[in-house]
Every structure is written in structure tokens, then in C-alpha cells.
Scaffold this motif. Structure first.
Motif, PDB file in Angstrom:
ATOM      1  N   PHE A 156       0.847  -1.186   0.000  1.00  0.00           N
ATOM      2  CA  PHE A 156       0.000   0.000   0.000  1.00  0.00           C
ATOM      3  C   PHE A 156       0.884   1.237   0.000  1.00  0.00           C
ATOM      4  N   VAL A 157       0.563   2.161  -0.888  1.00  0.00           N
ATOM      5  CA  VAL A 157       1.288   3.428  -0.993  1.00  0.00           C
ATOM      6  C   VAL A 157       0.275   4.550  -0.818  1.00  0.00           C
ATOM      7  N   PHE A 158       0.464   5.358   0.223  1.00  0.00           N
ATOM      8  CA  PHE A 158      -0.414   6.482   0.506  1.00  0.00           C
ATOM      9  C   PHE A 158       0.365   7.781   0.285  1.00  0.00           C
ATOM     10  N   GLN A 159      -0.374   8.836   0.008  1.00  0.00           N
ATOM     11  CA  GLN A 159       0.223  10.163  -0.156  1.00  0.00           C
ATOM     12  C   GLN A 159      -0.244  11.039   0.994  1.00  0.00           C
ATOM     13  N   MET A 160       0.686  11.621   1.700  1.00  0.00           N
ATOM     14  CA  MET A 160       0.352  12.405   2.877  1.00  0.00           C
ATOM     15  C   MET A 160      -0.189  13.768   2.473  1.00  0.00           C
ATOM     16  N   VAL A 202       3.247  -0.955   4.049  1.00  0.00           N
ATOM     17  CA  VAL A 202       2.604   0.346   3.872  1.00  0.00           C
ATOM     18  C   VAL A 202       3.682   1.398   3.769  1.00  0.00           C
ATOM     19  N   TYR A 203       3.575   2.251   2.777  1.00  0.00           N
ATOM     20  CA  TYR A 203       4.514   3.352   2.598  1.00  0.00           C
ATOM     21  C   TYR A 203       3.718   4.629   2.392  1.00  0.00           C
ATOM     22  N   VAL A 204       4.106   5.655   3.124  1.00  0.00           N
ATOM     23  CA  VAL A 204       3.458   6.961   3.018  1.00  0.00           C
ATOM     24  C   VAL A 204       4.422   7.907   2.352  1.00  0.00           C
TER      25      VAL A 204
END
Length: 916
Positions: free
Chosen positions: A194-198, A263-265
Motif C-alpha cells: 500500500f502506498v499512501f500520499q500524505m 505500507v509506505y506513506v
């Protein structure tokens, strides 16, 4: 192949041949999907550019992208042995915008919902494809909050995969891959990252001053790393609760690592774009300086390339070095590469948990093997173009219904809501219903049910369940509750439920389905026979024959069967099975108007010359002055008939086809009905009527059974005028017009001398009789007046008023009773007393039983000459009907002046003297 992205279909169809250095090496397939925000932050494209260290995907779109469909783009980084698959769907801003433009502005709610549902199903098939061919999958999201709708999506994909697994096995059974791949239809259980953008609102300072109120004791992990850990815990709990993730990874749609970050933000972009570009330039320069000039081939070259990339990324993004007591976050490339490394080193993923974890299968294919499997799956799941797999593709499409319960929450809610509204609508339909009812009641109740349904039903299933409500209500009505729709000639419904009429010789059968019955409205009335001397009850008729013929024929044997009569011409068949005239030719309006004027001629022109109708012997009776003989000399009559010029009416009527209805002004020429709806009887000689006692028949209101006197002038001729006939008053009138002085009367002027002409008077009697449904009868002395004689002497009002006026066919009955509904009496008979005098009395009835354009009804013979010395009665039809249906009696709010008998029904002229 590393020049730029291509579509997956083009990649699979191309004849790409790998370099000999990499041909035997395995390749890792990385799939990227998810959602993207509005430009310019195209997250998925920029991720591939970052991972490959090249500007591969344009961040501002391409001109050739004009469709709103889901599609997969591919980029093969041959040196790093990684194949990137990028899925674009309606979850991306550009595709969503194109879909909104494609959808027409006039599409309804249901149509637009079907459009979006189709796009979502297409996206699911593409996702299922990527979960079947990829080792690692990246789910990207434009913010730092996990979207729980993915839980429902993954459960749907898992259910769909289990359904289509046998189909996919049959497709790849001949591919050069391992047995485990053929059984599980994938190289390994893919690992999902999962890759999220802060968000910019979640930026924190780098000095750790926010940690627990003690700035001197910073935390071990940065805020972004703590956010990643929290998201990992949240995602893992959600998927375990919904059983998307289980202990055995080989049975799951995907896996997540137990001891590695998944998970990476992505941190917020720096507000100094110039500084960011300089930093990237500096890191690239450092990487170039550290490159070795020694050319290494094979696996060592790959390891060296990976080491240089990893070292550059760690130097550029601080790597995993510690700064003080706080661990520094790694880069996106390092985050992904720790999972890719397990694939390329053939270690595989060991993500099963529990007491007895089962190892999952793993295979690292070469590029050629992977292309063969991916091509077959692409044909079945996405393209559907090859004839060999067309049947399998159809079966896969049929299994998409398992997605409805997971993806289409709107439809599921709408169906549940509409299903709850259906019983309420059914109750509204069945409320206050009789056991049998008509179409009108059914439609009214259905409209009420639809109103109740629309108050409770919502969503895209509204129309479908509304149609089901229509069908349910119709089935309820037609299943034993449908009332017979036939209406009687008096405009009353049949009270039976839907039934069939008995055929000739067939008996009624209530047990038959549907039952075999005659129509019955439960309406009964009292009517008199043809002559009026006997009354009997009658059922409400449903056809013209029962109304105008059968009832009177039944009473003829009991009363007036032996009376002298003038028969009207009827159809005489020449074949054993005559047929009714069908598709009667439409006459021109001018011809119909001419016939109407011809029928009106006796009342307008009042010509004393008889019409050219010789259809019966009675027409020739007026040519003789013999008042005693009813039937005159036939030879002279035949001679005169032969000398007449034939007209349209004189044509021989058909003996093959008969007129199905009644005779009226709109009928075709040359057709006669099978029975006559009229009756003309002779009750006796003229002296059989006593003007002092009136009609001695039952049912008359006291004092209203007297006929009206009609005084006629009989002119005697001189010898030179013998054989000539002229009007009684010297003009064009057939009988004296009211308020006009007769020629030759005492006190008149302008006439011939008494020595040449002698005028005598003869008295005839006329009575228009009305009868209501209760059998109450009376004679009318005018359009709005009833004869009322209280003393001796008979009626005093002359008959000229009724003869010069259009008499109403219906008038309010004087005995209304207690009913609020008006009760009408109908013109039933005309009594004529013709004196024993040299007179020709011609009968020509014309009835208009409705408002225009209702035709004029008349007997089958017009201009009937009544012989002298006779007491005649003309019985009118009980009901009037055309080929298009019956002419119903007037309703309560309809004017009665449209229902009338035209003036000129009788005319009189001096008869020719007997030949010398």
C-alpha cells in the motif's frame, strides 16, 4: 523495450526478443492500481517514473487516450528484470472525466447506473487479471486514509476468482509452466503493498518537538513511520476480520508480509521546487561518479546495478542510517525493492501464519513463459477476441453476477427497499375490491398501488419492481377476479366473471374454465309486444337480435301473430352458409350526404309523389282507391313497377352477404339484415279505434291513451282534372301546414269556384307512444307535453304539432319513483288511424339515436304507403346499433335534443280516382 510504455495487448502481441544476457533470467511483475487525484498529482504514473529513474509516463496525459474503458499499460525494465503493469480505470481522474463526457445528458437514472456498473465490472476483470499474473501489487491512494471499500472489492474478487478458476485452468493447461501454477492459475500468491500520499495538513517538524511534551527525549520512529505502522495494523485487522486474509496464504487472493513493511506513506512535496531539483541533480551526479568502468555481465551485473541504485537512493533519501536516536525513513524505491528482491532471488513469499503454516508455491518465470500465460489469460478475461476461447469468455462473463452483491451496494439497497414496498403496494391494490371487477377498477387500483409504491421505493431497481407490480396485479385480476367486460345495449355491465358464450346447441357450463354462460346484467324491464296489447318482462339485451326481434317474436305466438302486417324485406340466402359483409366499402361523404337529404326529403320538400321504392306490394296500395281490399290489383302494380326507372335502392339485394347490423344511412348499398328491427301491424279497420275511450291497452297512464286528431282535406276533381293529383293545400306540402288557410274553405279567397271543386274533410288519428322500463306508457302531444284527457270527447290538441316537430326519442318519465337517477321513457310506437277516404298516407320514419355524426336509422323499406280504412301501429326498435357498436341511451348529463325522430314521419295526399 525500456523506451516508453505500451499497452499490454501490444506487448503480448509483439515479437519482442530479449537480449541473450537476460533471456534465461527470471522476471518480476509489479502491478500498480488504485485511485488518483486531480492533476497535476498523477500518483501512479509518477511512481513508475520514480522507481525506474526515468521519465517514462507523461504526467499530463496523452492525446490518443480518448476512451473511458479500463486498460493496462506496460513498461519492461529489462536491465532490472522488472515488468511494470499500470491499470487505469474510472478510479482515475482522467478516465472518470472521459466517462462523464461519454454519458449522454439525457440518460435516465437507471441507464446511467448501468453505465457505471459496466465500467466497475470491467475494472474488476482487469484487477482479476493482474492478481493472476503479478508477483507484487502496489495499491496507491491519494491520501493517508485507508478506503474500506477495498475490503468489499477484494472479497468480490476472491469470490469471482473461485468461480472462474476451473475455466482459467483449462486455458493455461498447455502452457510451459509448473504444475502448481496450472493448478492455482498464478505464479504465486501475490504480495499486496500500500502506498499512501500524505496531506499537506499533516506536515510535522523534523526536530521532534512534538513528542510527548519532552523535546529532549525524541521518539525512536518519525511521525511518518509511526503513521505507516498504524495503517499496517488497521489494514491487517480489517482484512483478518473479513477473512480476506487467512492463515494459509495459498488460499487467499493476496498476502501481506508478517515481518516486513507493506505500507509506505509518500511525504509531502517540498515547498521549494528549486531546492528539490538541485537535490535530485546532486544525487544523480554522485551516482555517476561511483559507477565502475568495469563491464560485468550476467547475474553479477544485475547485482552491481541493484547495489548502485540502492546506494544512490540511500544517499539521496538518507537511507536507513540513524540520526541521533531516531531511525531515518527509507525511500519508496527501497521500500519496494526489499519485496522485489525476494522474487528475483527465487526465495518467494512465506506469508502463512499459524501453528502449522503451509508453504505456498512460487515460480519465477522467464519473459517468454510469462508472455504465453499472460496472453491466454488476456484473451479470456479481457480481449474476448479469439474464437478458440470465445465460449470460455462467455462463461466468464456469466460468472460476473457474483460481483453484484459486493460491488453494487446501491442496487442491493434499492432492491431491498423496493421488495419491502411491494407488499404495501399489493395491499393498496386489494383494498376495498369486489370479488370481480372491470378493467377501469383494475386501472384505478393499480394507480393507487403505484402511488403507495413510489412513496417507499427508491433507487435503480424502482422501474424493475414497478413492472413486477404491474404483472402481479394483472395476474391477481386475471386469476378469477376479472369481470366480463361486455356491456348491454342499455350500457350496463355483465355481472358474471370472465366467461365464454355458448356456441349454437351448447349448454351453459359453470364448471368449465373459463365458464360458458350467457351475458346477464341482472337488469329487467317491462315491455309491450309489437301491437302493444300484451306486456311481459324482459332481460337486459346484449345484442340487437335479442333486443329488436327475439323478444317480440316470442310474444307473437301469444298475442299478435295473426294480425295483418306489412313485411319489411330481409336477407334471403341463396347459399347454405351465408357470411356477414366485412370490410364494407366506405362511401364518399357526398354520397352519404345525398342519402341523408333523400331521407329528409319528405319533411323538407314535402312532395306528394311517392318515392321510387318498390320492394314490397304495400307500395302499390296507394295507387288504388279501393279502401276495402288490402291487396289491390297486382297486374297494374307490376306494370307500373316495370315502367319505373331503376334507382340505387331498386337494385337486387345480395343473397350471399347480409348486413350484420341495422339499416341506417351509412350502410352499403345492396345489403339487407337477417331480421327486421321494425314492425308494422294493422290492428283493424279505422272504426276499431274509439276516440272517446282511447287505446284500450295495458300500462297507459290514466288519461294519456288518446290519439291526436289529424284533419285532412279531400279534394274532389272536375271531369277535366280526373286522374291528376295535387297537394291537399294547393302547394308543395303533403298535408296542411299549420296556420295556413285551406283552399276552397268557406271564407277563403283566391280559389276556384264551388261549381268546379268541392272540398271534403277526413279525420285521421296519430299518436306517439312512449314507454319506460317499468312498462308505464303514455301518448305525447308535443315534444314536451303528455296527452291528458280527463273528460269525454277525446284529445283536443291537433296532431299538426307532433308532425311538424322533431319528436324526442327519450323524455323524462312522469313516474320517476324514488331513485335519484333520472328515469327516461323511450318512443316505442306510432299509432296511425287512416280513414276510409281517397287518401294516400305515407310513412317514412327516420331516427337519430345520438349526437352527430350518428347516422339516421330507418326501416328496410322507406316511404311506406298505408292503405285506407286501417288502424296501424309502427313499433320502433328497442335499441340502435351500428357496425361500430351500440348507440347507448343518454346519460344523466347528456342533452336529450340530440336523440330525436325527424319531422315528416307522415304525409298525406289525395289518392287517384279509380279508372273509368
Amino acid at each position: 523495450m525500456a523506451a516508453g510504455p505500451v499497452s499490454l495487448a501490444a506487448l503480448l502481441q509483439s515479437d519482442f526478443v530479449e537480449d541473450a544476457l537476460y533471456r534465461d533470467d527470471g522476471l518480476c511483475v509489479v502491478g500498480i492500481f488504485g485511485k488518483s487525484n486531480t492533476p497535476p498529482s498523477l500518483l501512479k504514473e509518477s511512481l513508475v517514473n520514480t522507481l525506474a529513474d526515468k521519465h517514462i509516463f507523461p504526467l499530463f496525459g496523452r492525446a490518443d487516450e480518448e476512451t473511458a474503458d479500463s486498460h493496462i499499460q506496460a513498461f519492461y525494465n529489462q536491465e532490472n528484470r522488472v515488468l511494470y503493469l499500470l491499470l487505469s480505470s474510472v478510479c482515475d481522474f482522467r478516465q472518470l472525466l472521459r466517462a462523464c463526457q461519454t454519458l449522454s445528458a439525457g440518460a435516465g437514472h437507471s441507464d446511467s447506473h448501468d453505465f457505471w456498473e459496466g465500467l466497475e465490472r470491467q475494472q474488476c476483470l482487469h484487477l482479476l487479471y493482474m492478481f493472476s499474473v503479478c508477483h507484487v501489487l502496489l495499491l496507491v491512494h491519494p491520501n493517508q486514509t485507508f478506503d474500506v471499500t477495498y475490503d468489499r472489492l477484494f472479497r468480490a474478487l476472491d469470490a469471482l476468482r473461485q468461480k472462474v478458476l476451473p475455466l482459467i485452468r483449462s486455458v493455461i493447461k498447455d502452457c510451459p509452466v509448473s504444475k502448481e501454477w496450472k493448478v492455482n492459475c498464478r505464479p504465486c500468491p501475490p504480495r499486496l503493498l500500500f502506498v499512501f500520499q500524505m496531506n499537506g495538513a499533516l506536515k510535522v517538524s523534523a526536530n521532534g518537538s512534538e513528542s510527548g511534551g519532552n523535546p529532549d527525549k525524541p521518539k525512536k520512529h518519525s511521525p511518518r513511520r509511526r503513521l505507516q505502522h498504524a495503517l499496517e495494523d488497521q489494514i491487517y485487522r480489517i482484512f483478518r476480520k473479513s477473512r480476506v486474509l487467512t492463515n494459509q496464504s495459498s488460499n487467499c487472493l493476496f498476502t501481506v508480509p508478517a515481518n516486513q513493511a507493506f505500507v509506505y506513506v509518500i511525504p509531502t512535496a517540498d515547498e521549494d521546487p528549486v531546492g528539490t531539483l538541485l537535490g535530485q541533480l546532486r544525487s544523480n551526479c554522485i551516482m555517476c561518479e561511483q559507477d565502475t568502468t568495469t563491464l560485468v555481465s550476467g547475474p553479477r551485473r544485475y547485482q552491481q546495478a541493484r547495489r548502485s541504485v540502492r546506494q544512490a537512493s540511500c544517499n539521496g533519501d538518507s537511507g536507513l542510517m540513524s540520526l541521533g536516536s531516531q531511525l531515518v525513513d527509507c525511500s519508496l524505491k527501497e521500500f519496494l525493492w526489499q519485496h522485489v528482491e525476494l522474487v528475483l532471488t527465487k526465495k518467494g513469499f512465506d506469508d502463512s501464519v499459524g501453528r502449522n503454516p503451509q508453504p505456498s508455491h512460487f515460480e519465477l518465470p522467464t519473459y517468454s513463459k510469462w508472455v504465453q500465460v499472460a496472453s491466454r489469460l488476456h484473451q479470456v478475461l479481457i480481449s474476448n477476441t479469439e474464437e478458440e476461447v470465445a465460449e470460455l469468455s462467455t462463461k466468464v462473463q456469466s460468472q460476473l453476477k457474483v460481483l453484484e452483491g459486493f460491488l453494487d451496494a446501491d442496487t442491493k439497497f434499492s432492491e431491498n427497499r423496493c421488495q419491502k414496498a411491494l407488499p404495501l403496494a399489493h395491499s393498496a391494490y386489494q383494498s376495498n375490491l369486489p370479488h370481480n371487477y372491470t378493467t377501469t377498477v383494475h386501472k384505478n387500483q393499480l394507480a393507487q398501488a403505484l402511488r403507495v409504491y413510489s412513496q417507499h421505493a427508491r433507487g435503480v431497481a424502482f422501474q424493475r419492481y414497478a413492472l413486477q407490480l404491474h404483472e402481479d396485479c394483472y395476474k391477481f385480476w386475471s386469476n378469477g377476479h376479472q369481470l366480463c367486460e361486455e356491456r348491454s345495449l342499455t350500457d350496463q355491465h355483465c355481472v358474471h366473471k370472465f366467461h365464454l358464450l355458448p356456441q349454437p346447441g351448447e349448454k351453459p357450463d359453470m364448471d368449465h374454465n373459463p365458464p360458458i354462460l350467457n351475458h346477464n346484467s341482472r337488469g329487467r324491464s317491462t315491455s309491450s309486444c309489437n301491437c302493444g296489447r300484451k306486456q311481459a318482462p324482459r332481460e337486459d339485451p346484449f345484442d340487437v337480435q335479442a333486443a329488436n326481434h327475439d323478444f317480440y317474436q316470442m310474444l307473437e305466438d301469444k298475442c299478435c301473430g295473426k294480425l295483418e302486417r306489412i313485411e319489411f324485406p330481409v336477407f334471403q340466402p341463396s347459399t347454405p352458409d351465408p357470411a356477414p359483409a366485412s370490410n364494407q366499402p366506405q362511401r364518399l361523404p357526398s354520397e352519404a350526404a345525398a342519402d341523408t337529404e333523400r331521407l329528409k326529403e319528405p319533411s323538407t320538400a314535402q312532395s306528394h309523389t311517392p318515392a321510387d321504392t318498390s320492394l314490397s306490394l304495400a307500395l302499390s296500395l296507394g295507387q288504388s282507391t279501393d279502401s276495402l281490399g288490402t291487396y289491390g290489383d297486382g297486374e297494374g302494380t307490376e306494370t307500373q313497377v316495370q315502367q319505373k326507372r331503376p334507382s340505387l335502392v331498386d337494385r337486387q339485394p345480395s343473397t350471399v352477404e347480409y348486413l350484420p347490423g341495422m339499416m341506417h344511412s351509412g350502410c352499403s348499398k345492396g345489403l339487407l339484415p337477417k331480421f327486421s328491427s321494425w314492425s308494422l301491424l294493422k290492428l283493424g279497420p279505422a272504426k276499431s279505434y274509439n276516440c272517446h275511450t282511447g287505446l284500450e291497452q295495458p300500462g297507459f297512464i290514466p288519461g294519456s291513451s288518446f290519439l291526436l286528431p289529424w284533419d285532412l282535406v279531400i279534394r274532389s276533381r272536375s271531369e277535366e282534372d280526373t286522374g291528376l293529383t295535387e297537394s291537399l293545400d294547393g302547394g308543395s306540402s303533403s298535408w296542411p301546414a299549420p296556420n295556413k288557410t285551406l283552399v276552397g274553405k268557406r271564407g277563403s279567397t283566391g280559389g276556384l269556384g264551388r261549381s268546379r271543386r268541392r272540398d271534403d274533410m277526413a279525420r285521421a288519428f296519430v299518436g306517439f307512444e312512449y314507454e319506460d322500463s317499468r312498462g308505464r306508457r303514455f301518448v305525447s302531444s308535443g315534444p314536451d307535453k303528455i296527452v291528458k284527457v280527463l273528460g269525454p270527447g277525446g284529445a283536443k290538441d291537433p296532431a299538426t304539432r307532433v308532425l311538424n316537430s322533431d319528436m324526442p326519442l327519450y323524455i323524462p318519465s312522469p313516474s320517476q319513483g324514488r331513485s335519484l337517477k333520472p328515469h327516461y321513457a323511450q318512443l316505442t310506437r306510432v299509432f296511425i288511424v287512416v280513414p276510409d277516404a281517397p287518401l294516400e298516407v305515407t310513412l317514412n320514419p327516420q331516427v337519430q339515436p345520438g349526437p352527430p355524426p350518428c347516422p339516421l336509422f330507418h326501416p328496410e323499406q322507406t316511404d311506406i304507403v298505408l292503405p285506407p280504412d286501417g288502424f296501424w301501429v309502427l313499433r320502433f326498435p328497442y335499441s340502435y346499433a351500428t357496425d361500430h357498436g351500440p348507440c347507448y341511451p343518454p346519460k344523466e348529463n347528456q342533452p336529450l335534443n340530440n336523440y330525436k325522430v325527424l319531422r315528416g314521419i307522415l304525409k298525406a295526399a289525395t289518392a287517384n280516382p279509380p279508372p273509368q
